[in-house]
Design a protein around this motif. Structure first.
Motif: not given
Length: 132
Positions: A95-105
Motif C-alpha cells: 500500500e505504501e509503495r502504491a501511495r508513493e508511486q501515485e504521488e510520483v505520478r
C-alpha cells in the motif's frame, strides 16, 4: 559262624553308611530346594522390579508424547501468527509503495501540465512577437 557275625557287623556298618549318605543327600536336596526357592523369589522380585520400571517408562513415554504434541501445537500456532504478521506487513508495504508511486505520478502529471502551459505561453509570446 564267627565270620558270619563279622559279616553281619560289616553289613550293619554299611547300613549306617547308607543311612548317613541318605541323610547327607536329603540335607543336600533340602539345601538345593532352599537355594531354588531363594532363586525363584529373587526372580519374582526382579520381574516385579522390571514390571514397575516398564510401567514407569510407559508413563514417561506418554508424558513426553503429550509434551511433544503440546510443543508442536505451540510452534504451529506461533508459525501461523508470524505468517499472518508477515502477510499484514507485506500488504502495508505494498500500500505504501502504491501511495508513493501515485504521488510520483501526480508530481509527474503536475510537472507535465506546467511544462505544457509554459510551452503554450512561450508559443503565445512567439506568435505575438511575429504579429508585431
Amino acid at each position: 559262624g564267627g565270620g558270619g557275625e563279622g559279616g553281619g557287623g560289616e553289613g550293619d556298618e554299611s547300613v549306617d553308611d547308607l543311612r548317613r549318605r541318605l541323610s547327607e543327600m536329603e540335607a543336600a536336596a533340602e539345601a538345593a530346594d532352599c537355594r531354588a526357592a531363594a532363586a525363584l523369589a529373587q526372580k519374582d522380585e526382579a520381574e516385579d522390579r522390571f514390571e514397575r520400571e516398564v510401567g514407569r517408562l510407559e508413563i514417561e513415554r506418554a508424558r513426553l508424547e503429550t509434551e511433544h504434541a503440546r510443543r508442536l501445537e505451540e510452534l504451529r500456532i506461533e508459525h501461523a501468527r508470524r505468517l499472518e504478521e508477515l502477510r499484514i506487513e507485506q500488504a502495508r508495504q505494498l500500500e505504501e509503495r502504491a501511495r508513493e508511486q501515485e504521488e510520483v505520478r501526480a508530481g509527474l502529471a503536475a510537472a507535465v501540465g506546467q511544462l505544457a502551459s509554459e510551452k503554450e505561453a512561450v508559443e503565445r509570446r512567439a506568435r505575438l512577437g511575429e504579429a508585431a
